[in-house]
Design an enzyme around this catalytic site. Sequence first.
Site, PDB file in Angstrom:
ATOM      1  N   SER A  38      32.705   2.307   1.829  1.00  0.00           N
ATOM      2  CA  SER A  38      32.234   0.929   1.634  1.00  0.00           C
ATOM      3  C   SER A  38      31.899   0.214   2.940  1.00  0.00           C
ATOM      4  O   SER A  38      31.656  -0.997   2.929  1.00  0.00           O
ATOM      5  CB  SER A  38      33.288   0.122   0.882  1.00  0.00           C
ATOM      6  N   CYS A 126      50.057  -1.546 -16.324  1.00  0.00           N
ATOM      7  CA  CYS A 126      49.455  -2.580 -17.187  1.00  0.00           C
ATOM      8  C   CYS A 126      50.078  -2.603 -18.592  1.00  0.00           C
ATOM      9  O   CYS A 126      50.383  -3.680 -19.130  1.00  0.00           O
ATOM     10  CB  CYS A 126      47.952  -2.370 -17.279  1.00  0.00           C
ATOM     11  N   HIS A 233      44.027  -4.079 -23.256  1.00  0.00           N
ATOM     12  CA  HIS A 233      44.886  -3.078 -23.883  1.00  0.00           C
ATOM     13  C   HIS A 233      45.586  -3.692 -25.095  1.00  0.00           C
ATOM     14  O   HIS A 233      46.021  -4.852 -25.060  1.00  0.00           O
ATOM     15  CB  HIS A 233      45.988  -2.621 -22.917  1.00  0.00           C
ATOM     16  N   ASN A 306      44.004  -6.149 -19.342  1.00  0.00           N
ATOM     17  CA  ASN A 306      44.717  -5.218 -18.458  1.00  0.00           C
ATOM     18  C   ASN A 306      44.394  -5.431 -16.985  1.00  0.00           C
ATOM     19  O   ASN A 306      45.201  -5.097 -16.124  1.00  0.00           O
ATOM     20  CB  ASN A 306      44.418  -3.762 -18.851  1.00  0.00           C
TER      21      ASN A 306
HETATM   22  P1  A2P Z   1      35.812   2.278  -2.186  1.00  0.00           P
HETATM   23  O1  A2P Z   1      35.004   1.347  -3.053  1.00  0.00           O
HETATM   24  O2  A2P Z   1      35.383   2.207  -0.755  1.00  0.00           O
HETATM   25  O3  A2P Z   1      35.896   3.667  -2.720  1.00  0.00           O
HETATM   26  P2  A2P Z   1      38.650   1.696  -8.715  1.00  0.00           P
HETATM   27  O4  A2P Z   1      40.000   2.203  -9.154  1.00  0.00           O
HETATM   28  O5  A2P Z   1      38.172   0.537  -9.513  1.00  0.00           O
HETATM   29  O6  A2P Z   1      37.651   2.793  -8.614  1.00  0.00           O
HETATM   30  O7  A2P Z   1      38.882   1.122  -7.207  1.00  0.00           O
HETATM   31  C1  A2P Z   1      39.564   1.809  -6.187  1.00  0.00           C
HETATM   32  C2  A2P Z   1      39.577   0.952  -4.927  1.00  0.00           C
HETATM   33  O8  A2P Z   1      40.378   1.585  -3.935  1.00  0.00           O
HETATM   34  C3  A2P Z   1      38.204   0.790  -4.263  1.00  0.00           C
HETATM   35  O9  A2P Z   1      38.115  -0.487  -3.660  1.00  0.00           O
HETATM   36  C4  A2P Z   1      38.211   1.897  -3.224  1.00  0.00           C
HETATM   37  O10 A2P Z   1      37.321   1.681  -2.145  1.00  0.00           O
HETATM   38  C5  A2P Z   1      39.629   1.772  -2.743  1.00  0.00           C
HETATM   39  N1  A2P Z   1      40.078   2.989  -2.030  1.00  0.00           N
HETATM   40  C6  A2P Z   1      40.178   4.251  -2.535  1.00  0.00           C
HETATM   41  N2  A2P Z   1      40.639   5.094  -1.562  1.00  0.00           N
HETATM   42  C7  A2P Z   1      40.837   4.349  -0.454  1.00  0.00           C
HETATM   43  C8  A2P Z   1      41.304   4.639   0.878  1.00  0.00           C
HETATM   44  N3  A2P Z   1      41.662   5.866   1.235  1.00  0.00           N
HETATM   45  N4  A2P Z   1      41.365   3.604   1.760  1.00  0.00           N
HETATM   46  C9  A2P Z   1      41.014   2.356   1.402  1.00  0.00           C
HETATM   47  N5  A2P Z   1      40.573   2.018   0.158  1.00  0.00           N
HETATM   48  C10 A2P Z   1      40.487   3.004  -0.760  1.00  0.00           C
END
Ligand code: A2P
Length: 335
Positions: A38, A126, A233, A306
Amino acid sequence: MKVAVVGATGLVGGVMLKVLEERDFPVEELLPVASERSAGRTVVFKGKEIPVMSMEAAIAARPDIALFSAGGATSLEWAPRFAEMDCTVIDNSSAWRMRADRPLVVPEVNGHVLSANDRIIANPNCSTIQMVMALAPLHKAYGVQRVIVSTYQAVTGTGMKAVRQMENERNGTEGEMAYPFPIDRNVIPRCDAFIENGYTKEEMKLVNETRKILDPSIRVTATAVRVPVTGGHSEAVNVEFEREFDLEDVRRVLREAPGIVLQDDPAKDVYPMPLTAHDRDAVFVGRLRRDETQPRTLNLWIVADNLRKGAATNAVQIAEHLVRHGLLKPRKVSA
Ligand code: A2P
């Protein structure tokens, strides 16, 4: 306060930003964190676009509170690093929930277990949150002995990938699968992974977390099911009490319980549903009736959003509780 939201680009993280803003949590500076994928993205908070940052950058900025919703592995690795800096972590993953030295909290139910020494606080699952919200006042009134719960869980509980899977199926487009089967026009009797005893992790979370939050003597058995509902949920719950109850008194107890909205007028088709619970912070309870097959036993139906009370709202309420009771430590001053 400096507030980090770890997983700010995810489904729960997005709702955390919205809830912090709506409830006017005293955020002086927001630190939105996501993975390297991101980099360059922004999130909107209080009308401003804020660039997403890395974990390291967020730690260097020394937040007072970090709300984590980025999966268990990320929490295990990073929550201690934030905690070391005297940042209080409120973690939405399952990583810390069953550790004896970590509080597992639904503020309306057991906020009193929080202390100024807690640096990693777990937000329950949740499905557990909405169930204990309804069970806690009933436990106090009649003593809960045994619970049989079947869940009807929405796809937002699995994350973005699952929402896209259902959308793709509805639009007839190919795409990545979050579940081993189609979810649209289907019901999948599996939430999370199976374990050796034949139950899923989600089912055992309901068992173990309920006992940790409410009372270890309560016996719980669960069946957790994924349904093609986008958000919200639902749970069908059968509760056996120690003491006899009167249905009108049960209604009164639930009406008076904080965070519960009673929707129980079957003659007028008033009962909780995911559509009507959407984007609301309360837990909705209805379909109250006696289990006529045995004494002191009640059937009820519990619904909540949820992503809100089941995740983001509960996490922000924990943060509010810490602020209200002066339980946040001042941050270490850097050398
Ligand atoms: P990213 O969007 O960069 O992948 P969801 O469960 O809705 O898919 O969201 C998961 C969230 O956790 C997202 O914001 C994702 O970022 C973040 N994420 C997943 N792995 C990591 C990591 N190793 N470090 C920081 N954020 C993470």
